[in-house]
Design a protein around this motif. Sequence first.
Motif, PDB file in Angstrom:
ATOM      1  N   UNK A  57      41.004  59.383  53.070  1.00  0.00           N
ATOM      2  CA  UNK A  57      41.346  58.981  54.430  1.00  0.00           C
ATOM      3  C   UNK A  57      42.859  59.029  54.626  1.00  0.00           C
ATOM      4  N   UNK A  58      43.556  58.680  53.546  1.00  0.00           N
ATOM      5  CA  UNK A  58      45.023  58.671  53.592  1.00  0.00           C
ATOM      6  C   UNK A  58      45.553  60.091  53.847  1.00  0.00           C
ATOM      7  N   UNK A  59      45.042  61.039  53.047  1.00  0.00           N
ATOM      8  CA  UNK A  59      45.456  62.438  53.196  1.00  0.00           C
ATOM      9  C   UNK A  59      45.133  62.949  54.598  1.00  0.00           C
ATOM     10  N   UNK A  60      43.921  62.582  55.047  1.00  0.00           N
ATOM     11  CA  UNK A  60      43.453  63.054  56.348  1.00  0.00           C
ATOM     12  C   UNK A  60      44.354  62.536  57.466  1.00  0.00           C
ATOM     13  N   UNK A  61      44.704  61.255  57.391  1.00  0.00           N
ATOM     14  CA  UNK A  61      45.545  60.669  58.448  1.00  0.00           C
ATOM     15  C   UNK A  61      46.921  61.327  58.469  1.00  0.00           C
ATOM     16  N   UNK A  62      47.466  61.563  57.281  1.00  0.00           N
ATOM     17  CA  UNK A  62      48.781  62.206  57.200  1.00  0.00           C
ATOM     18  C   UNK A  62      48.724  63.602  57.808  1.00  0.00           C
ATOM     19  N   UNK A  63      47.654  64.313  57.449  1.00  0.00           N
ATOM     20  CA  UNK A  63      47.487  65.668  57.950  1.00  0.00           C
ATOM     21  C   UNK A  63      47.388  65.678  59.479  1.00  0.00           C
ATOM     22  N   UNK A  64      46.587  64.744  60.023  1.00  0.00           N
ATOM     23  CA  UNK A  64      46.427  64.696  61.475  1.00  0.00           C
ATOM     24  C   UNK A  64      47.735  64.301  62.165  1.00  0.00           C
ATOM     25  N   UNK A  65      48.472  63.392  61.512  1.00  0.00           N
ATOM     26  CA  UNK A  65      49.756  62.972  62.096  1.00  0.00           C
ATOM     27  C   UNK A  65      50.722  64.148  62.127  1.00  0.00           C
ATOM     28  N   UNK A  66      50.672  64.956  61.084  1.00  0.00           N
ATOM     29  CA  UNK A  66      51.566  66.125  61.035  1.00  0.00           C
ATOM     30  C   UNK A  66      51.232  67.118  62.140  1.00  0.00           C
ATOM     31  N   UNK A  67      49.952  67.300  62.368  1.00  0.00           N
ATOM     32  CA  UNK A  67      49.545  68.213  63.436  1.00  0.00           C
ATOM     33  C   UNK A  67      50.085  67.712  64.766  1.00  0.00           C
ATOM     34  N   UNK A  68      49.901  66.403  64.980  1.00  0.00           N
ATOM     35  CA  UNK A  68      50.336  65.814  66.240  1.00  0.00           C
ATOM     36  C   UNK A  68      51.841  65.975  66.417  1.00  0.00           C
ATOM     37  N   UNK A  69      52.557  65.662  65.369  1.00  0.00           N
ATOM     38  CA  UNK A  69      54.025  65.753  65.405  1.00  0.00           C
ATOM     39  C   UNK A  69      54.532  67.158  65.646  1.00  0.00           C
ATOM     40  N   UNK A  70      53.922  68.082  64.920  1.00  0.00           N
ATOM     41  CA  UNK A  70      54.441  69.444  64.952  1.00  0.00           C
ATOM     42  C   UNK A  70      53.891  70.252  66.100  1.00  0.00           C
ATOM     43  N   UNK A  71      52.995  69.636  66.893  1.00  0.00           N
ATOM     44  CA  UNK A  71      52.408  70.342  68.007  1.00  0.00           C
ATOM     45  C   UNK A  71      51.832  71.675  67.551  1.00  0.00           C
ATOM     46  N   UNK A  72      51.254  71.665  66.346  1.00  0.00           N
ATOM     47  CA  UNK A  72      50.727  72.911  65.778  1.00  0.00           C
ATOM     48  C   UNK A  72      49.237  72.786  65.532  1.00  0.00           C
ATOM     49  N   UNK A  73      48.585  73.914  65.474  1.00  0.00           N
ATOM     50  CA  UNK A  73      47.166  73.894  65.151  1.00  0.00           C
ATOM     51  C   UNK A  73      47.015  73.783  63.638  1.00  0.00           C
ATOM     52  N   UNK A  74      45.916  73.152  63.205  1.00  0.00           N
ATOM     53  CA  UNK A  74      45.822  72.873  61.782  1.00  0.00           C
ATOM     54  C   UNK A  74      45.815  74.114  60.916  1.00  0.00           C
ATOM     55  N   UNK A  75      45.324  75.234  61.451  1.00  0.00           N
ATOM     56  CA  UNK A  75      45.295  76.427  60.597  1.00  0.00           C
ATOM     57  C   UNK A  75      46.684  77.033  60.420  1.00  0.00           C
ATOM     58  N   UNK A  76      47.686  76.455  61.084  1.00  0.00           N
ATOM     59  CA  UNK A  76      49.053  76.915  60.849  1.00  0.00           C
ATOM     60  C   UNK A  76      49.798  76.051  59.848  1.00  0.00           C
ATOM     61  N   UNK A  77      49.148  74.985  59.433  1.00  0.00           N
ATOM     62  CA  UNK A  77      49.898  74.023  58.628  1.00  0.00           C
ATOM     63  C   UNK A  77      50.307  74.577  57.267  1.00  0.00           C
ATOM     64  N   UNK A  78      49.394  75.145  56.542  1.00  0.00           N
ATOM     65  CA  UNK A  78      49.727  75.777  55.280  1.00  0.00           C
ATOM     66  C   UNK A  78      50.338  74.856  54.247  1.00  0.00           C
ATOM     67  N   UNK A  79      49.899  73.620  54.242  1.00  0.00           N
ATOM     68  CA  UNK A  79      50.508  72.682  53.296  1.00  0.00           C
ATOM     69  C   UNK A  79      49.890  72.840  51.909  1.00  0.00           C
ATOM     70  N   UNK A  80      50.735  72.768  50.917  1.00  0.00           N
ATOM     71  CA  UNK A  80      50.236  72.883  49.550  1.00  0.00           C
ATOM     72  C   UNK A  80      49.488  71.608  49.186  1.00  0.00           C
ATOM     73  N   UNK A  81      48.239  71.748  48.731  1.00  0.00           N
ATOM     74  CA  UNK A  81      47.438  70.538  48.516  1.00  0.00           C
ATOM     75  C   UNK A  81      47.979  69.625  47.411  1.00  0.00           C
ATOM     76  N   UNK A  82      48.671  70.188  46.430  1.00  0.00           N
ATOM     77  CA  UNK A  82      49.147  69.334  45.326  1.00  0.00           C
ATOM     78  C   UNK A  82      50.517  68.731  45.604  1.00  0.00           C
ATOM     79  N   UNK A  83      51.297  69.381  46.455  1.00  0.00           N
ATOM     80  CA  UNK A  83      52.700  68.965  46.584  1.00  0.00           C
ATOM     81  C   UNK A  83      52.922  67.789  47.548  1.00  0.00           C
ATOM     82  N   UNK A  84      51.859  67.302  48.155  1.00  0.00           N
ATOM     83  CA  UNK A  84      51.981  66.119  49.019  1.00  0.00           C
ATOM     84  C   UNK A  84      52.025  64.840  48.199  1.00  0.00           C
TER      85      UNK A  84
END
Length: 510
Positions: A57-84
């Motif tokens: 849930x923690x990862x999910x919330x962070x991910x959603x917050x990033x989308x909101x902040x960056x005004x980007x669609x999630x398929x543009x995020x490209x975040x490395x799963x281990x580096x968070x």
Amino acid sequence: MAPTSDLELVTLAEAARIVGKSPHNIRDYIQRQRIGKYNTQGEQIKRARNGELFVSLKELRIFLALIEQGDAKHHHAGLHPELGFHGLPEYKRTKHVHRLHPYLGKFIPQLVEWFLSRYFKPDDVILDPFMGSGTTLVQGNEMNMHTIGIDISPFNCLIARVKTAKYDVVQARSEILEVEKHVANFSKQLTGSQDVRLPLFPEDKMEELNAGLLAECQGEYLKTWFAPRALLEMLYYRRLIPYYKYQDLLRVVLSRAVRSSRLIPHYDLATPTVPIPIGEKYWCRKHNRYCVPIDNCLVKIHAYSEDTARRLAEFDKLSSDKTVTIVQGDAQEVNLKAELSKTSIADRLVDGIFTSPPYVGQIDYHDQHVYAYELFGLPRQDDLEIGPKKRGKSKQAQKDYIKGIAAVFRNARSMLKQDAKVFVVANDRFQLYPEIAQLSGLRIVEQFHRAVTKRTEQGDDPYQETIFMMVKGSEDKFHGNDNRGSFIPQSSFRIPQSKEVFYGATCWPH
Ligand SMILES: C[S@@+](CC[C@H](N)C(=O)[O-])C[C@H]1O[C@@H](n2cnc3c(N)ncnc32)[C@H](O)[C@@H]1O
């Protein structure tokens, strides 16, 4: 049964209900590797057994917050799963000496470890030309690598030296605790406590002592930001330091205590703007109640003395005997070869760089420790800071920044092995690094994007940063050493082809 973990693991259906998405959305995030899959033990897995798929849930919330902040669609995020490093508890991010002193803008040791363990080997030589508080040096040393750090700020160098020095840990501990005891006795006398077992000064001498301590206090900041009792306690501590062997270590304990003893709200240790009047109540966002600012330094000296001794002993068990070289100076100009000539790695070239440069217009690195500069009379070199906050983020500031950072890498370049790898951690919101790489004679070969959820004292607001992996570019494209400051005209500037680690990853606006 739902697993218990820091990650707050829940089933897909629960996750969807809690964050107001459909289970299909959640599955989509997993498939695109935006969030991880976990088993009942809280381990990240590639394939889940039937009925055993959990998400954080923690990862999910962070991910959603990033989308909101960056005004980007999630398929543009490209975040490395281990580096968070989402599940990493605070005590690990601040393990042993990494928490000896607060520092705005340091990265976590696990990030350094991730890259050093994959791209380097024991006995390699690692350089950090923007060393800051020395995270790369501490982690590299722990991993049996020789490390070199450069920083313009004398106080940052002091912190890094203290973290990486070798100690007789028993003596270090005894010195720290002895000074603490002396200051406690001084404080008891100062506050008129009856319980002074070892009176240091006859009653009538106390006034004279205090007057003498205040006469030694030159700094305006010190006079403004502390209650009188706190000021006298820190000045008394300072007076004792020259009587001990580990003087810089004592300075770090004192400085950490002093920083927390300012007349500031508990929730704003990093960027306070005005002192709160002594005794005045304020609504504390951290504790959710009314608080008053601290009026003494002793409480913090107590809090950090034992803690420092323990952290040193912990690192002592992990540290290696590899060379640690710290150079205070402008990384655009430092003569690394000459600096290394005094060390046991005099004839070695550098295997790689792991660094996080200042970001344009973000932080004034000297200013963040103004109390320490005044307290210890350290010389300041603010003007040589690259990209300081006080020069802003304008187009001109960005140009100066590019010029400064590129000059640092050009200066380091001659000491790099031909196959050296250069890792640069940057929140490159203005997309300056392709040009910096080109001007430095480096080529970006890979980019890793990571979500940053908690950089020390920068709040919980997640943002994204990129780790650029670079190698030496071919010599003919390198407009190097002798033309520091001259620019390749924009028209001839070509963004190097680099591999994005995840498809579709673009630099994310903030
Ligand atoms: C983002 S911080 C590095 C933090 C570090 N990675 C850590 O974990 O502590 C950037 C550092 O670059 C330093 N710096 C700025 N201009 C510099 C220059 N011209 N030469 C050397 N260091 C400089 C600042 O003093 C600051 O400590």
